[in-house]
Design a protein around this motif. Structure first.
Motif, mmCIF file in Angstrom:
data_model
loop_
_atom_site.group_PDB
_atom_site.id
_atom_site.type_symbol
_atom_site.label_atom_id
_atom_site.label_comp_id
_atom_site.label_asym_id
_atom_site.label_seq_id
_atom_site.Cartn_x
_atom_site.Cartn_y
_atom_site.Cartn_z
ATOM 1 N N ILE A 344 43.632 48.868 51.586
ATOM 2 C CA ILE A 344 42.343 48.243 51.235
ATOM 3 C C ILE A 344 42.545 46.796 50.817
ATOM 4 N N GLY A 345 43.601 46.535 50.043
ATOM 5 C CA GLY A 345 43.878 45.162 49.637
ATOM 6 C C GLY A 345 44.142 44.257 50.832
ATOM 7 N N SER A 346 44.898 44.755 51.803
ATOM 8 C CA SER A 346 45.197 43.963 53.002
ATOM 9 C C SER A 346 43.947 43.700 53.825
ATOM 10 N N ILE A 347 43.123 44.740 53.981
ATOM 11 C CA ILE A 347 41.884 44.587 54.763
ATOM 12 C C ILE A 347 40.947 43.585 54.101
ATOM 13 N N ALA A 348 40.770 43.714 52.790
ATOM 14 C CA ALA A 348 39.880 42.796 52.065
ATOM 15 C C ALA A 348 40.396 41.361 52.151
ATOM 16 N N ARG A 349 41.701 41.206 52.066
ATOM 17 C CA ARG A 349 42.297 39.866 52.136
ATOM 18 C C ARG A 349 42.076 39.249 53.512
ATOM 19 N N VAL A 350 42.253 40.039 54.563
ATOM 20 C CA VAL A 350 42.086 39.529 55.923
ATOM 21 C C VAL A 350 40.617 39.221 56.207
ATOM 22 N N VAL A 351 39.730 40.132 55.822
ATOM 23 C CA VAL A 351 38.298 39.944 56.080
ATOM 24 C C VAL A 351 37.761 38.711 55.350
ATOM 25 N N SER A 352 38.198 38.523 54.107
ATOM 26 C CA SER A 352 37.715 37.384 53.317
ATOM 27 C C SER A 352 38.493 36.105 53.594
ATOM 28 N N ARG A 353 39.470 36.200 54.523
ATOM 29 C CA ARG A 353 40.287 35.041 54.903
ATOM 30 C C ARG A 353 40.983 34.432 53.686
ATOM 31 N N SER A 354 41.479 35.301 52.827
ATOM 32 C CA SER A 354 42.170 34.839 51.635
ATOM 33 C C SER A 354 43.653 34.652 51.920
ATOM 34 N N GLY A 356 47.751 34.980 50.848
ATOM 35 C CA GLY A 356 48.507 36.144 50.395
ATOM 36 C C GLY A 356 49.343 36.705 51.531
ATOM 37 N N SER A 357 49.982 37.826 51.262
ATOM 38 C CA SER A 357 50.860 38.422 52.257
ATOM 39 C C SER A 357 50.952 39.916 52.007
ATOM 40 N N LEU A 358 51.564 40.617 52.950
ATOM 41 C CA LEU A 358 51.765 42.060 52.793
ATOM 42 C C LEU A 358 52.662 42.345 51.599
ATOM 43 N N ALA A 359 53.649 41.478 51.373
ATOM 44 C CA ALA A 359 54.520 41.664 50.208
ATOM 45 C C ALA A 359 53.711 41.601 48.919
ATOM 46 N N GLY A 360 52.732 40.686 48.870
ATOM 47 C CA GLY A 360 51.861 40.591 47.701
ATOM 48 C C GLY A 360 50.999 41.827 47.535
ATOM 49 N N ASP A 361 50.500 42.369 48.653
ATOM 50 C CA ASP A 361 49.677 43.580 48.588
ATOM 51 C C ASP A 361 50.493 44.759 48.048
ATOM 52 N N MET A 415 41.702 36.071 46.566
ATOM 53 C CA MET A 415 40.289 36.384 46.768
ATOM 54 C C MET A 415 39.430 35.645 45.746
ATOM 55 N N SER A 416 38.190 35.386 46.121
ATOM 56 C CA SER A 416 37.250 34.815 45.161
ATOM 57 C C SER A 416 36.860 35.879 44.141
ATOM 58 N N ASP A 417 36.259 35.437 43.049
ATOM 59 C CA ASP A 417 35.827 36.389 42.024
ATOM 60 C C ASP A 417 34.834 37.398 42.598
ATOM 61 N N THR A 418 33.959 36.933 43.485
ATOM 62 C CA THR A 418 32.958 37.823 44.069
ATOM 63 C C THR A 418 33.609 38.885 44.949
ATOM 64 N N VAL A 419 34.528 38.455 45.815
ATOM 65 C CA VAL A 419 35.214 39.404 46.707
ATOM 66 C C VAL A 419 36.057 40.385 45.893
ATOM 67 N N ALA A 420 36.744 39.873 44.869
ATOM 68 C CA ALA A 420 37.574 40.745 44.035
ATOM 69 C C ALA A 420 36.725 41.774 43.296
ATOM 70 N N ALA A 421 35.560 41.337 42.806
ATOM 71 C CA ALA A 421 34.676 42.262 42.091
ATOM 72 C C ALA A 421 34.163 43.370 43.001
ATOM 73 N N LEU A 422 33.984 43.079 44.284
ATOM 74 C CA LEU A 422 33.554 44.099 45.235
ATOM 75 C C LEU A 422 34.720 44.970 45.693
ATOM 76 N N THR A 423 35.887 44.352 45.829
ATOM 77 C CA THR A 423 37.054 45.086 46.326
ATOM 78 C C THR A 423 37.594 46.070 45.305
ATOM 79 N N LEU A 424 37.590 45.678 44.031
ATOM 80 C CA LEU A 424 38.190 46.497 42.979
ATOM 81 C C LEU A 424 37.617 47.912 42.908
ATOM 82 N N PRO A 425 36.287 48.099 42.782
ATOM 83 C CA PRO A 425 35.771 49.474 42.729
ATOM 84 C C PRO A 425 36.028 50.259 44.011
ATOM 85 N N VAL A 426 36.034 49.560 45.164
ATOM 86 C CA VAL A 426 36.337 50.251 46.421
ATOM 87 C C VAL A 426 37.763 50.782 46.402
#
Length: 443
Positions: A344-354, A356-361, A415-426
């Protein structure tokens, strides 16, 4: 009566709150009551042949249709508020000054709107472009920030701050080499720009050029100290020290020297664990920034292994009287939350064009599971610890997990604060749900 109805319509047209005679803070029930009252008052059947009453009735129905729907009402409020916030006679400078005030109050969307008004009034208002770019970056709009910085540099190519935010935006979008070029231009224009040295050091570290990274971080620490920025100095110094230590240890640890590699890994685990315990939010970035990608990958995997061990141990101790399961089945279940968080972290990062890397995920997923592993380990002795102690441990573990995930999403994944706030509960809901399904399979 006809004249009054027509006059009222002329005054209120366009303002749905005035049409329904309610305040902008009216509840859904108050809006419904006002609608019913006005319908009874202006219904065309009560005013046959009165076109003004008929028009007024249509306005009331339209206003209720919008304000009774929460989504439509929210969108209307935004449009209407923006329309009302454009008083006549304000100059571009007035909008600019008001935007700065809103930015100081952390009303970033309002600040962007006023900066936009200033730019519309003066298309060459370079300061407005510059500040809007900085504000857009804070909102997570890296592309918008990059556009504003480019526009400001077209007007004045000697703006160090524009190159700084141009570099930040490029780095956030994953263009690390281009970010370094922008940082270098900022330093050329402003040699004492401490923040630029610090972020160029992080970018060089991202490209695994640790010699240049160390030089930049050392320069940043020196400038922060001279400028009296204690927080910046401590951050740069801590990042530099750990980076140098890890680099030296990593060089010594090779395939020909497995004991040194293991020792280096254990040292990294202890340092990162300590950072997370002391400061679960701030410790994520400092811990990750001081590791090579391979080291971060190893740390995340080991953390996941620790969680898995705690989960299996708790399962054997707490569930042995409920069901029987093979060791490999329990280990498989324990891997589900880790792989889910990584995915989920990788998908959110790619979709939001943030950035980072797989190692970070992987690092983020493993670190966030560490408090839950401790909770599982403590749960195996819940009969000894008691319910009150377990409640305290549960609260701390849950809070640490949320803080680590959120700070990791914003600081490591970019990720931006908005994207992170949406990604976290998911991340939490999906990983919990899939883990539950995995448990039901082995029951």
């Amino acid at each position: 009566m006809k004249a009054l109805l027509g006059l009222s319509h002329m005054q209120d047209s366009g303002d749905y709150y005035k049409i329904l005679e309610v305040s902008t803070k009216a509840t859904a029930e108050e809006i419904k009551e006002a609608y019913r009252r006005l319908v009874r008052k202006y219904h065309p059947d009560l005013h046959p042949g009165n076109l003004a009453a008929e028009e007024r009735f249509k306005e009331i129905c339209k206003a209720y249709e919008i304000l009774s729907d929460s989504v439509e009402r929210s969108q209307y409020d935004q449009r209407f508020r923006h329309k009302k916030s454009k008083p006549q006679g304000m100059s571009p400078q007035d909008f600019y000054v008001r935007a700065i005030g809103k930015a100081l109050e952390r009303d970033y969307p309002g600040a962007v709107a006023d900066y936009t008004q200033a730019i519309e009034g003066n298309p060459r208002f370079v300061e407005a472009y510059l500040e809007r770019g900085a504000t857009r970056y804070k909102l997570g709009d890296a592309r918008g920030s990059l556009q504003d910085c480019n526009q400001a540099l077209q007007i004045n190519p000697n703006l160090a701050q524009a190159y700084y935010y141009q570099g930040r935006a490029r780095y956030k979008l994953g263009y690390t080499s281009a970010a370094i070029k922008a940082y270098s231009k900022a330093i050329h224009l402003k040699p004492d720009y401490a923040q630029v040295y610090y972020h160029r050091g992080l970018a060089n570290h991202e490209l695994e050029d640790n010699i240049l990274a160390s030089e930049d971080l050392q320069k940043a620490a020196e400038l922060f100290r001279k400028q009296g920025d204690k927080t910046g100095y401590q951050l740069a110094q801590a990042t530099l020290t750990t980076l140098q230590d890890n680099r030296g240890k990593f060089k010594k640890s090779s395939r020909k020297n497995p004991p040194a590699a293991v020792k280096s890994l254990l040292t990294n685990l202890v340092q990162v664990s300590f950072s997370l315990v002391v400061n679960p939010a701030g410790g994520m970035l400092s811990g990750y920034a001081n590791l090579e990608k391979r080291q971060a990958l190893a740390v995340g995997i080991v953390f996941a292994g620790i969680f898995n061990f705690c989960f299996v141990f708790w399962s054997y101790v707490g569930w042995r009287n409920i069901f029987e399961a093979y060791l490999w089945e329990l280990m498989s279940v324990g891997l589900v939350p880790f792989f889910t968080l990584v995915a989920i972290g990788s998908i959110a990062r790619v979709v939001s064009r943030s950035s980072g890397s797989l190692a970070g995920d992987i690092y983020l997923a493993g670190a966030s599971l560490l408090p839950l592993g401790f909770l599982a380990l403590a749960s195996s002795g819940s009969t000894v610890l008691g319910s009150q102690v377990m409640l305290i441990i549960g609260v701390f573990a849950s809070c640490y997990t949320v803080l680590i995930l959120y700070s990791g999403c914003t600081q490591i994944s970019g990720m931006s604060d908005t994207v992170a706030a949406l990604t976290l509960p998911v991340m939490l809901l999906v990983s919990g749900w899939l883990t539950y399904l995995a448990v039901t399979v082995i029951l």
